[in-house]
Design an enzyme around this catalytic site. Structure first.
Site, PDB file in Angstrom:
ATOM      1  N   SER A 177      25.462 -26.759  -6.992  1.00  0.00           N
ATOM      2  CA  SER A 177      25.988 -25.930  -8.079  1.00  0.00           C
ATOM      3  C   SER A 177      27.506 -25.875  -8.014  1.00  0.00           C
ATOM      4  CB  SER A 177      25.428 -24.507  -7.962  1.00  0.00           C
ATOM      5  OG  SER A 177      26.110 -23.599  -8.792  1.00  0.00           O
ATOM      6  N   TYR A 190      23.158 -17.066  -2.811  1.00  0.00           N
ATOM      7  CA  TYR A 190      22.884 -18.258  -3.608  1.00  0.00           C
ATOM      8  C   TYR A 190      23.997 -19.291  -3.430  1.00  0.00           C
ATOM      9  CZ  TYR A 190      22.374 -21.107  -7.876  1.00  0.00           C
ATOM     10  OH  TYR A 190      22.255 -22.143  -8.770  1.00  0.00           O
TER      11      TYR A 190
END
Length: 285
Positions: A177, A190
Site C-alpha cells: 500500500s 495496517y
C-alpha cells in the site's frame, strides 16, 4: 481517455464489507480490454478475490487466459458474482471461503486449488483488513495480532504451502500500500503490515530468484473497494481519494493491469520491485 472523477455518497458498512451494497459499485473490469493470451492456461490463486482489487485481478487474468481460484472470508454473494464474471470470459473459477489467518486453512486452499486445476503458476497475496484508531493506545493486543495475522502472516502461510507447486517461470505478487511509504496516522498497525510486505517481497525475491520464481508487489493508493465504507466514517468515505494529485479515488480496474504485467512474461526481468498505481503520489519507493 482520462478517467472521470467518480463521487461516492456518504455510506458505512460493517466489516468485511460487501461490494454489492456500495454506491456506486466499484468498476472491476475495463470493457475495452480484450486480452491477448498473456496468461494462457495459467492457474492463479488470489486471496481476497471476491471483490475490490482481487475481483478486478481475477477478471483481468481470465481475459488473459488464466483459470482462477480465489479466497474470501464470508461474502458469498460477492464471491458468486466474481465466479460468474470469470466464467463470462471462458475460464474456470474456484471460490473458497475461510480465514487466511489460519495456516491450516491456507494449506487446504493450496491443495484444493491444485486438486481442481492440476497446478499452480501464480500466487496473488492480496487480502487485508484495517481498523482505524485515533491513538496507538486504542489498538488492542487482539486487533494488533489480528491485523498482522491477516495481512502478513497469511502471505508466509500461502507462500510456504505453494512452494512445492511453483516452478521456474512462476510469479508471486503481494499487495502492499501507499501507506507503507507515506504512513497513515489512523492506520498504525495496517501501515506497519504493509511496510512488512515490502520487506517480505524484497527478501523473498532474493531467496527465490535462483529457482526462477519472480516476486514483486503492487502498492495501490486510495482505491474504491468494500474496505473503505466498512472501516471509515461516512463523511470520510464521501471525500475518499480527494487528497491525491488526481483528486479522486482509483477504481479496481485501474490497478489490475499492474498484476497482469507482473504475472506475465512482460515482466521477465523484474523481481523484488513494487508498482505504484496511486493517483500521482510520489513515494520514491
Amino acid at each position: 481517455m482520462p478517467k472521470k472523477q467518480t463521487l461516492q455518497p456518504p455510506q458505512e458498512q460493517e466489516l468485511p464489507g460487501v461490494e454489492s451494497k456500495m454506491r456506486p459499485k466499484p468498476k472491476a473490469q475495463d470493457e475495452q480490454h480484450r486480452g491477448s493470451g498473456k496468461l494462457q492456461d495459467k492457474v492463479a490463486l488470489i486471496t481476497g478475490g471476491d471483490s475490490g482489487i482481487g475481483r478486478a485481478v481475477a477478471i483481468a487474468f481470465a481475459k488473459e487466459g488464466a483459470d482462477v481460484a480465489f479466497v474470501y472470508l464470508e461474502e458469498h454473494g460477492d464471491a458468486e458474482e466474481t465466479k460468474n464474471l470469470v466464467a463470462e470470459h471462458g475460464r474456470r473459477a474456484l471460490s473458497i471461503a475461510g480465514d487466511i489467518a489460519d495456516e491450516a486453512f491456507c494449506q487446504r486452499v493450496v491443495k484444493q486449488t491444485v486438486d481442481e486445476f492440476g497446478k499452480l503458476d501464480i500466487l496473488i497475496n492480496n487480502a487485508a483488513e484495517q481498523h482505524p484508531q485515533q491513538s496507538i493506545e486504542d489498538i488492542s493486543q487482539e486487533q494488533l495480532e489480528r491485523t498482522f495475522r491477516t495481512n502478513i502472516f497469511s502471505m508466509f502461510y500461502f507462500t510456504k504451502a505453494a512452494m512445492k507447486h511453483l516452478k521456474e517461470g512462476s510469479a508471486i505478487i503481494n499487495t502492499t500500500s501507499v501507506t507503507a511509504y507515506k504512513g497513515n496516522q489512523y492506520l498504525l498497525d495496517y501501515s506497519s503490515t504493509k511496510g512488512a510486505i515490502v520487506a517480505f517481497t524484497r527478501s523473498l525475491s532474493q531467496n527465490l530468484i535462483g529457482k526462477g520464481i519472480r516476486v514483486n508487489a503492487v502498492a495501490p493508493g486510495p482505491i474504491w473497494t468494500p474496505l473503505i465504507p466498512a472501516t471509515f466514517p461516512a463523511d470520510q468515505v464521501a471525500n475518499f481519494g480527494k487528497q491525491v494529485p488526481m483528486q479522486r479515488a482509483g477504481q479496481p480496474e485501474e490497478v489490475a493491469p499492474s498484476y497482469v504485467f507482473l504475472a506475465s512474461d512482460d515482466a521477465s526481468y523484474m523481481s523484488g520491485q513494487v508498482l505504484h498505481p496511486n493517483g500521482g503520489e510520489i513515494v520514491n519507493g
